[in-house]
Write an enzyme that holds these catalytic residues in place. Structure first.
Site: not given
Ligand code: AMP
Length: 395
Positions: A176, A10, A381, A237, A87
Site C-alpha cells: 500500500h 493494474n 493510487e 485476511r 502498478r
C-alpha cells in the site's frame, strides 16, 4: 502544452483494472475492469464519461483484452496518450522508487516473483503486452513496496536467523506504499505543513488494511510484512496470529500448507470472525441489528487497528495528524470513532459532525478543538501512479 493523459493499468492474475488519468481533470475520463480472464465468463466493463458498457469476451487472454483497452484509452485521450503507468505489487529491495520500464526493470520484477507469486508474473504479462501493442509509448512501473524501502533495519528485520534475510530476503517489505505516500502528501497540503518536515500516522483500510508511520515524506514503519497477510485484521485476511498457528494446524488437523494459506488469506479476518461477510457496510448494519458475529468482527477490527497505530507512534518524533483512507477509512465514521476510543492516551477527540460528514469522497479534518489532528483523506493510487509516470517523462 495541453494536459497530458496517462493510462494506469493494474494487471492481476485474472483481472485488469485500468483508468485514464488526465493531469488537468479530477475525475477519470475512462475507467474499467476486465475480470475472470481466461474463463468462459471473461468480461470487460468500462465507463467513458457517463456511459457504461460491457463486452463479453469468453476465454480471452490478458494480451487480447489489452488490445481492446488501449484503443479505448486512445479514443478517450483524444488520440494523445502520453504514457502507461503499471502498478506492480512487489519490488523487493531492487526498487526504491518508480522506474521507466526497460530490460533491467523487467528482470527485477521477474527476480522478485517468488515474493509475490500471484501478482508479479501477472504484472509482467500486462507490461509486456502493453509494450508490444504500443512500442513507442513510455511505460513506467510503480511499486507498492518502494515507499517502504526507507524503513530502518530495526523496523524491517524479523528476529530470525540472519541467513534467512541475507540469502532468502525474509524481511518486512510492506505494501500500500503508493496510497500511504499519496495521502500523507495530500494531508500536508491540506493542513499547510511542509511534507519534508511532517510526521503522520496513516491507516489504509480497504479490503486489505495497513498502518504506516511517515516522517518527512518517508515510510519509517508499516504493519504489512514479507507478505500482505501481516498486521491488521482485514476483509478476509487474519493479520497477525501466533506464528506457531501454522504448525499447530498442521499437527492437530493435518492441514496442508495450501489449506492453511487459503484459510488465513481468504476465509479469516472480518469474514471469518463474523461468519457473515468481509464487507464492512454489511457488517456494520448487522452489528447495529444485533448480530453477535458482526459485533465481534467490528470490535476486533477497531481494537487491532488502534493497537497497531499506537505501536506505529514509536517511529514518530512528533504527530502532525492521523490519516484515515481506503474504502472503510474514508466512509465509516463508526470505525473511526470506535478506533479512537481505544487510543485515549493520545488525546484524540472527534468532532462528531465533521466525522459524519466525511464519507463518499469528502475529506477533511474531523478532530474537535484541542485534539491532535485527525484527517479523512480520499486515496487515489491511480493518480499517484500517473504523477510518477509524468515525473519520469519530464526527467
Ligand atoms: P476498498 O478495498 O478500498 O475499495 O474498500 C472496501 C471496503 O470499504 C469494504 O469493506 C467496504 O465495505 C468498505 N466500505 C465502502 N463504503 C463503506 C461505507 N459507507 N461504510 C463502511 N464501509 C464501507
Amino acid at each position: 502544452m495541453s494536459a497530458r493523459n496517462i493510462l494506469v493499468i493494474n494487471c492481476g492474475s485474472s483481472s485488469i483494472k485500468f483508468a485514464l488519468v488526465n493531469e488537468a481533470q479530477t475525475t477519470f475520463p475512462l475507467q474499467g475492469l476486465a475480470e475472470r480472464l481466461g474463463s468462459p465468463e471473461a468480461v470487460l466493463h468500462w465507463q467513458f464519461g457517463d456511459t457504461k458498457e460491457s463486452l463479453s469476451l469468453p476465454g480471452t487472454s490478458h494480451q487480447s483484452v489489452l488490445s481492446k483497452i488501449l484503443p479505448l484509452a486512445q479514443e478517450a485521450a483524444g488520440g494523445h496518450l502520453d504514457g502507461i503507468g503499471h502498478r506492480v505489487v512487489h519490488g523487493g529491495e531492487h526498487f526504491t522508487a518508480s522506474h521507466l520500464v526497460d530490460a533491467d526493470v523487467l528482470a527485477g520484477i521477474r527476480a522478485n516473483a517468488h515474493l509475490a507469486p500471484l501478482h508479479n508474473p501477472a504484472h509482467l504479462v500486462g507490461i509486456e503486452a502493453a509494450m508490444e501493442l504500443f512500442p513507442s509509448l513510455p511505460q513506467v512501473s510503480v511499486f507498492d513496496t518502494a515507499f517502504h524501502q526507507s524503513m530502518p533495519p530495526h523496523a524491517y528485520r524479523y528476529a530470525v536467523p540472519e541467513f534467512l534475510y541475507t540469502e532468502h530476503g525474509v524481511r518486512r517489505y510492506g505494501f500500500h506504499g503508493t496510497s500511504h505516500r499519496y495521502v500523507s502528501k495530500r494531508a500536508a497540503e491540506m493542513v499547510g505543513v511542509p511534507v519534508e518536515n511532517s510526521s503522520w500516522l496513516s491507516a489504509h483500510l480497504g479490503n486489505g488494511c495497513s498502518t504506516c508511520a511517515i516522517v518527512n515524506g518517508e515510510s519509517r514503519d508499516t504493519s504489512m510484512g514479507l507478505t500482505p497477510l501481516e498486521g491488521l485484521a482485514m476483509g478476509t485476511r487474519s493479520g497477525d496470529v501466533d506464528p506457531n498457528l501454522h504448525s499447530h494446524l498442521a499437527r492437530t488437523l493435518g492441514w496442508s500448507i495450501e489449506q492453511i494459506d487459503r484459510t488465513l488469506n481468504h476465509d479469516s479476518g472480518l469474514k471469518g470472525l463474523s461468519g457473515l461477510s468481509n464487507d464492512m457496510r454489511t457488517l456494520y448494519e448487522a452489528h447495529m441489528a444485533g448480530h453477535p458475529g458482526a459485533t465481534l468482527a467490528f470490535e476486533v477490527f477497531c481494537y487491532r487497528l488502534a493497537k497497531s497505530l499506537a505501536g506505529m507512534a514509536c517511529a514518530l518524533p512528533k504527530l502532525d495528524g492521523l490519516i484515515f483512507t481506503g474504502g472503510i477509512g474514508e466512509n465509516s465514521a463508526a470505525v473511526r470513532e470506535r478506533t479512537l476510543e481505544h487510543m485515549k492516551l493520545f488525546g484524540f477527540q472527534l468532532d462528531a459532525e465533521a466525522n459524519a460528514r466525511c464519507t463518499r469522497g469528502v475529506g477533511g479534518e474531523i478532530q474537535a478543538a484541542g485534539s491532535p489532528r485527525i484527517l479523512v483523506v480520499p486515496t487515489n493510487e491511480e493518480r499517484q501512479i500517473a504523477l510518477d509516470t509524468l515525473a519520469l517523462l519530464d526527467a
